[in-house]
Design a protein around this motif. Structure first.
Motif, mmCIF file in Angstrom:
data_model
loop_
_atom_site.group_PDB
_atom_site.id
_atom_site.type_symbol
_atom_site.label_atom_id
_atom_site.label_comp_id
_atom_site.label_asym_id
_atom_site.label_seq_id
_atom_site.Cartn_x
_atom_site.Cartn_y
_atom_site.Cartn_z
ATOM 1 N N GLU A 160 0.010 10.649 -9.373
ATOM 2 C CA GLU A 160 0.897 9.626 -8.817
ATOM 3 C C GLU A 160 1.787 10.217 -7.730
ATOM 4 O O GLU A 160 1.955 9.612 -6.660
ATOM 5 C CB GLU A 160 1.766 9.016 -9.919
ATOM 6 C CG GLU A 160 0.991 8.142 -10.874
ATOM 7 C CD GLU A 160 1.800 7.747 -12.102
ATOM 8 O OE1 GLU A 160 1.465 6.710 -12.695
ATOM 9 O OE2 GLU A 160 2.742 8.468 -12.485
ATOM 10 N N PHE A 167 -0.443 10.928 -4.532
ATOM 11 C CA PHE A 167 -0.798 9.753 -3.738
ATOM 12 C C PHE A 167 0.437 9.118 -3.096
ATOM 13 O O PHE A 167 0.354 8.584 -1.994
ATOM 14 C CB PHE A 167 -1.591 8.749 -4.574
ATOM 15 C CG PHE A 167 -2.976 9.252 -4.885
ATOM 16 C CD1 PHE A 167 -3.893 9.477 -3.869
ATOM 17 C CD2 PHE A 167 -3.360 9.527 -6.182
ATOM 18 C CE1 PHE A 167 -5.166 9.962 -4.131
ATOM 19 C CE2 PHE A 167 -4.633 10.008 -6.468
ATOM 20 C CZ PHE A 167 -5.535 10.226 -5.436
ATOM 21 N N GLU A 168 1.585 9.212 -3.753
ATOM 22 C CA GLU A 168 2.834 8.739 -3.144
ATOM 23 C C GLU A 168 3.150 9.567 -1.906
ATOM 24 O O GLU A 168 3.532 9.029 -0.854
ATOM 25 C CB GLU A 168 3.985 8.855 -4.148
ATOM 26 C CG GLU A 168 5.333 8.497 -3.583
ATOM 27 C CD GLU A 168 6.486 8.800 -4.531
ATOM 28 O OE1 GLU A 168 7.633 8.736 -4.057
ATOM 29 O OE2 GLU A 168 6.253 9.111 -5.709
ATOM 30 N N ALA A 206 0.721 9.053 1.167
ATOM 31 C CA ALA A 206 0.884 7.739 1.784
ATOM 32 C C ALA A 206 1.906 7.786 2.916
ATOM 33 O O ALA A 206 1.894 6.935 3.801
ATOM 34 C CB ALA A 206 1.299 6.706 0.744
ATOM 35 N N MET A 207 2.783 8.799 2.906
ATOM 36 C CA MET A 207 3.819 8.874 3.942
ATOM 37 C C MET A 207 3.597 10.031 4.904
ATOM 38 O O MET A 207 4.504 10.432 5.613
ATOM 39 C CB MET A 207 5.205 8.920 3.308
ATOM 40 C CG MET A 207 5.440 10.015 2.335
ATOM 41 S SD MET A 207 7.094 9.943 1.619
ATOM 42 C CE MET A 207 6.821 8.872 0.219
ATOM 43 N N SER A 219 4.260 8.373 8.352
ATOM 44 C CA SER A 219 5.522 7.654 8.518
ATOM 45 C C SER A 219 6.758 8.490 8.201
ATOM 46 O O SER A 219 7.816 8.263 8.793
ATOM 47 C CB SER A 219 5.526 6.398 7.647
ATOM 48 O OG SER A 219 5.411 6.751 6.275
ATOM 49 N N CYS A 222 7.195 13.780 3.038
ATOM 50 C CA CYS A 222 5.857 14.087 2.556
ATOM 51 C C CYS A 222 5.754 15.569 2.195
ATOM 52 O O CYS A 222 5.281 15.925 1.112
ATOM 53 C CB CYS A 222 4.825 13.717 3.614
ATOM 54 S SG CYS A 222 3.129 14.139 3.185
#
Length: 102
Positions: A28, A31-32, A35-36, A39, A44
């Motif tokens: 978790e 993948f969190e 995802a950034m 952005s 990250c």
């Protein structure tokens, strides 16, 4: 033995210190973080660094294992270094930005 499942209790804060994030598995958090990658590359990297330590601590990958020996849940972590490099490249350029690029 599935080391990714064993990592379900491993959590860290932004400084890499143990914290009490409940229900935050290694997958978790990974993948969190990815995802950034575009952005919010600084955040990250801050999330991926403790994940990298956890992957090493848990010995998810061994030099004496072939691809066929990898657990399905471990496969996404093969790209960990790629996402760390991508986040580094995505760091903003400007005064002081090189200090972030350890």
């Amino acid at each position: 033995q599935n080391n990714v499942e064993e990592a379900a209790a491993l959590t860290h804060d932004d400084n890499g210190n143990d914290s009490n994030h409940q229900n935050s598995s290694l997958s978790e958090r990974y993948f969190e973080a990815i995802a950034m990658v575009d952005s919010a590359p600084e955040k990250c990297l801050a999330l991926l660094e403790p994940i990298q330590r956890d992957v090493q601590t848990l010995s998810l990958f061994s030099s004496n294992e072939g691809m066929e020996d990898l657990g399905t849940k471990s496969i996404p972590f093969l790209a960990l270094e790629h996402f760390m490099a991508t986040a580094l490249v995505n760091l903003p350029a400007g005064p002081g930005a090189m200090a972030l690029r350890k």
